[in-house]
Design a protein around this motif. Sequence first.
Motif, PDB file in Angstrom:
ATOM      1  N   UNK A 156      -2.457 -27.255  25.394  1.00 23.18           N
ATOM      2  CA  UNK A 156      -3.367 -26.369  26.113  1.00 23.18           C
ATOM      3  C   UNK A 156      -2.782 -24.956  26.180  1.00 23.18           C
ATOM      4  N   UNK A 157      -3.615 -23.993  26.534  1.00 21.74           N
ATOM      5  CA  UNK A 157      -3.180 -22.606  26.644  1.00 21.74           C
ATOM      6  C   UNK A 157      -2.560 -22.328  28.015  1.00 21.74           C
ATOM      7  N   UNK A 158      -1.598 -21.375  28.028  1.00 20.33           N
ATOM      8  CA  UNK A 158      -0.934 -20.945  29.252  1.00 20.33           C
ATOM      9  C   UNK A 158      -1.012 -19.426  29.362  1.00 20.33           C
ATOM     10  N   UNK A 159      -0.920 -18.880  30.588  1.00 17.88           N
ATOM     11  CA  UNK A 159      -1.030 -17.415  30.757  1.00 17.88           C
ATOM     12  C   UNK A 159       0.073 -16.618  30.065  1.00 17.88           C
ATOM     13  N   UNK A 160       1.233 -17.226  29.756  1.00 17.77           N
ATOM     14  CA  UNK A 160       2.301 -16.454  29.121  1.00 17.77           C
ATOM     15  C   UNK A 160       2.008 -16.160  27.649  1.00 17.77           C
ATOM     16  N   UNK A 161       0.972 -16.788  27.076  1.00 21.72           N
ATOM     17  CA  UNK A 161       0.648 -16.611  25.660  1.00 21.72           C
ATOM     18  C   UNK A 161      -0.141 -15.325  25.434  1.00 21.72           C
ATOM     19  N   UNK A 162       0.285 -14.527  24.486  1.00 27.36           N
ATOM     20  CA  UNK A 162      -0.491 -13.347  24.109  1.00 27.36           C
ATOM     21  C   UNK A 162      -1.791 -13.742  23.409  1.00 27.36           C
ATOM     22  N   UNK A 163      -1.762 -14.905  22.723  1.00 28.32           N
ATOM     23  CA  UNK A 163      -2.918 -15.346  21.951  1.00 28.32           C
ATOM     24  C   UNK A 163      -3.305 -16.767  22.358  1.00 28.32           C
ATOM     25  N   UNK A 164      -4.553 -17.093  22.128  1.00 30.23           N
ATOM     26  CA  UNK A 164      -5.026 -18.446  22.383  1.00 30.23           C
ATOM     27  C   UNK A 164      -4.750 -19.310  21.157  1.00 30.23           C
ATOM     28  N   UNK A 165      -4.381 -20.546  21.395  1.00 37.29           N
ATOM     29  CA  UNK A 165      -4.221 -21.480  20.287  1.00 37.29           C
ATOM     30  C   UNK A 165      -5.539 -21.628  19.533  1.00 37.29           C
ATOM     31  N   UNK A 166      -5.470 -21.695  18.226  1.00 38.57           N
ATOM     32  CA  UNK A 166      -6.666 -21.942  17.428  1.00 38.57           C
ATOM     33  C   UNK A 166      -7.207 -23.334  17.748  1.00 38.57           C
ATOM     34  N   UNK A 167      -8.509 -23.435  17.921  1.00 37.70           N
ATOM     35  CA  UNK A 167      -9.132 -24.741  18.149  1.00 37.70           C
ATOM     36  C   UNK A 167      -9.256 -25.466  16.813  1.00 37.70           C
ATOM     37  N   UNK A 168      -8.756 -26.687  16.762  1.00 34.62           N
ATOM     38  CA  UNK A 168      -8.705 -27.422  15.497  1.00 34.62           C
ATOM     39  C   UNK A 168      -9.703 -28.565  15.490  1.00 34.62           C
ATOM     40  N   UNK A 169     -10.005 -29.056  14.285  1.00 41.36           N
ATOM     41  CA  UNK A 169     -10.810 -30.270  14.166  1.00 41.36           C
ATOM     42  C   UNK A 169     -10.095 -31.417  14.868  1.00 41.36           C
ATOM     43  N   UNK A 170     -10.823 -32.159  15.655  1.00 42.39           N
ATOM     44  CA  UNK A 170     -10.229 -33.257  16.401  1.00 42.39           C
ATOM     45  C   UNK A 170     -10.305 -34.587  15.654  1.00 42.39           C
ATOM     46  N   UNK A 171     -10.704 -34.523  14.399  1.00 45.26           N
ATOM     47  CA  UNK A 171     -10.718 -35.729  13.574  1.00 45.26           C
ATOM     48  C   UNK A 171     -10.673 -35.324  12.117  1.00 45.26           C
ATOM     49  N   UNK A 172     -10.200 -36.222  11.287  1.00 47.36           N
ATOM     50  CA  UNK A 172     -10.216 -35.986   9.852  1.00 47.36           C
ATOM     51  C   UNK A 172     -11.661 -35.885   9.394  1.00 47.36           C
ATOM     52  N   UNK A 173     -12.056 -34.786   8.740  1.00 46.43           N
ATOM     53  CA  UNK A 173     -13.462 -34.635   8.346  1.00 46.43           C
ATOM     54  C   UNK A 173     -13.936 -35.779   7.459  1.00 46.43           C
ATOM     55  N   UNK A 174     -15.126 -36.275   7.733  1.00 53.24           N
ATOM     56  CA  UNK A 174     -15.660 -37.411   6.988  1.00 53.24           C
ATOM     57  C   UNK A 174     -15.871 -37.086   5.518  1.00 53.24           C
ATOM     58  N   UNK A 175     -16.108 -35.805   5.193  1.00 53.66           N
ATOM     59  CA  UNK A 175     -16.380 -35.466   3.799  1.00 53.66           C
ATOM     60  C   UNK A 175     -15.139 -35.520   2.914  1.00 53.66           C
ATOM     61  N   UNK A 176     -13.958 -35.626   3.525  1.00 56.26           N
ATOM     62  CA  UNK A 176     -12.740 -35.727   2.729  1.00 56.26           C
ATOM     63  C   UNK A 176     -12.637 -37.112   2.079  1.00 56.26           C
ATOM     64  N   UNK A 177     -12.308 -37.127   0.790  1.00 55.75           N
ATOM     65  CA  UNK A 177     -12.083 -38.380   0.088  1.00 55.75           C
ATOM     66  C   UNK A 177     -10.604 -38.673   0.153  1.00 55.75           C
ATOM     67  N   UNK A 178     -10.227 -39.576   1.038  1.00 54.97           N
ATOM     68  CA  UNK A 178      -8.816 -39.824   1.277  1.00 54.97           C
ATOM     69  C   UNK A 178      -8.180 -40.575   0.112  1.00 54.97           C
ATOM     70  N   UNK A 179      -6.868 -40.570   0.094  1.00 48.74           N
ATOM     71  CA  UNK A 179      -6.130 -41.345  -0.889  1.00 48.74           C
ATOM     72  C   UNK A 179      -6.511 -42.820  -0.794  1.00 48.74           C
ATOM     73  N   UNK A 180      -6.705 -43.321   0.415  1.00 44.03           N
ATOM     74  CA  UNK A 180      -7.117 -44.716   0.588  1.00 44.03           C
ATOM     75  C   UNK A 180      -8.467 -44.971  -0.058  1.00 44.03           C
ATOM     76  N   UNK A 181      -9.401 -44.049   0.094  1.00 45.99           N
ATOM     77  CA  UNK A 181     -10.724 -44.218  -0.520  1.00 45.99           C
ATOM     78  C   UNK A 181     -10.644 -44.166  -2.032  1.00 45.99           C
ATOM     79  N   UNK A 182      -9.806 -43.263  -2.542  1.00 41.98           N
ATOM     80  CA  UNK A 182      -9.663 -43.164  -3.991  1.00 41.98           C
ATOM     81  C   UNK A 182      -9.105 -44.454  -4.579  1.00 41.98           C
ATOM     82  N   UNK A 183      -8.129 -45.054  -3.909  1.00 41.26           N
ATOM     83  CA  UNK A 183      -7.552 -46.300  -4.407  1.00 41.26           C
ATOM     84  C   UNK A 183      -8.493 -47.490  -4.168  1.00 41.26           C
ATOM     85  N   UNK A 184      -9.176 -47.486  -3.050  1.00 40.83           N
ATOM     86  CA  UNK A 184     -10.124 -48.568  -2.758  1.00 40.83           C
ATOM     87  C   UNK A 184     -11.230 -48.625  -3.810  1.00 40.83           C
TER      88      UNK A 184
END
Length: 535
Positions: free
Chosen positions: A105-133
Amino acid sequence: MKSARKSLFIITLSVIALSMFQCRQKNDKPVNVVFFLVDDLGWTDVGCYGSSFYETPNIDRLANEGIRFTDAYSVCHVCSPARASILTGKYPARINMTDWLPGRKDYPFQQYKNVEVNQQLPFEEITLAEALKSRGYATGIIGKWHLGEDPSGPLAHGFDFHVPEGWNKGWPLSYYAPFRLSGFEGEEDEYLTDRLTTEALKFIDTNRDKPFFLYLSHYAVHDPIEGRPDLVGKYDKKLALQQPGLTPPYILEGNPDADSRITPDERSTLLNEKGYEGYSALPGGTVKIKQRQDNTHFAAMVESVDESLGRVVSRLEELGLAENTIIIFTSDNGGMAAANFGNPARKIDPDKLDKAFSTSNLPLRGAKGWLYEGGIRVPAIVKWSGIKSPGTSCRVPIVNTDFYPSILEMTGAALQPVQHPDGKSFVPLLRGKNEIDREAIYWHFPHYSNHGMQSPGGAIRHGNYKLIEYYENNTVQLFDLEKDLEERQDISGENPEKVNDLRQMLHKWRKDVAARMMQANPDYIPNSAPAPQTR
């Protein structure tokens, strides 16, 4: 819903797989893959990489039978981004997964806010597991996922099987039974690393007659730092017989991007001053970094992981599968030589240091959560029947985006550069070449790390040179890793042209991958880091 591009990709791979299968002789079984991933294992935490305290005979044997990479890197100094890159072949910035999940989480001592990231691996990605499967492989993940909660768990990204199913977080509650991992309790006196290994052996037994991809993703050696009691006793005795180390138990590390940065001489002399005697975020944004490998609980955790690898290899040998199985051993990031200050006010009890500081990364500088080598350089060993010179080491830098295309090539599949654009197959290195077609390796961390009081930043390694750029005050550091592996001598002042060239490359790369940059923190209060509190 998964994209049409992803569906078409998988159909195409399936057609290719069918064609290849029809051309095979009956006894020509596709090669199996065991990806053995350890959490928070530092570069020098195993014997073949220099540890004299931790005992790792099975890992050392693997190095003697395969290739040991001396300059292997993680794309990030924390776990979720590294794991996403292994499974996608992409830099974390390209898929906006640049921090551990859910993130700090962000704190007041930070000059910048942390970038908000994807909270899950995007479904459109073809994972190594999918490629082998899609090529007929049975796919199983045993252990840590940490790439999103359901419905974006491993079963939605190409894995047929997951233990402990439903526990997608990045840490266990305990290594001692009962484990309390979504109903995965364990038996009385059972140890988590041992139980996960047993589940991995069951997966191998079940799928012995078909090609399989086993992603054995241990929670160890991540905290809680809880060794198996018998091994803890062994290392307690070993430590008692050792002479005290010549290095200090801890050293100060500061923030080179801060106005109050400390000099190399002050890193050791300030330790004697009263204001720096505790274990918390210290004056001037400094923290303490562990300098000795003497944590007996951690040593026990390392050896239990080594035993796990030994059990897996033994089962492959018993079943006659060893020569037809690729084994890759690596870590997701550097060792936890710096404590976790997710709460900047945390103060660690001096009687509980071994629970907060795992290991030492010497001779590397820094730790998990840092852009110094101690945070991003990791052990990596590959065993494969196609290796030209087993038992050797390779100094060519590789990074964990490379595992995807390398595994595809080793299993006889066509490379898919659209899916793994940031990965380079290192198969030529296994076959005796001494280079791969890569200009540089890049890092981007637009966040404040839990494991130190450093500014957010990025880095580039180009040849032997490594440049770190910090985002708060645009400070840079330049190191020649060939001459200064310890990163003690910042040579940026004497090499302005090199700094400019590498900085331009880094900025261009950030633009090419659409890396997100930090925005000003509207709640910023200068000098507002909380006072330490006991925890």
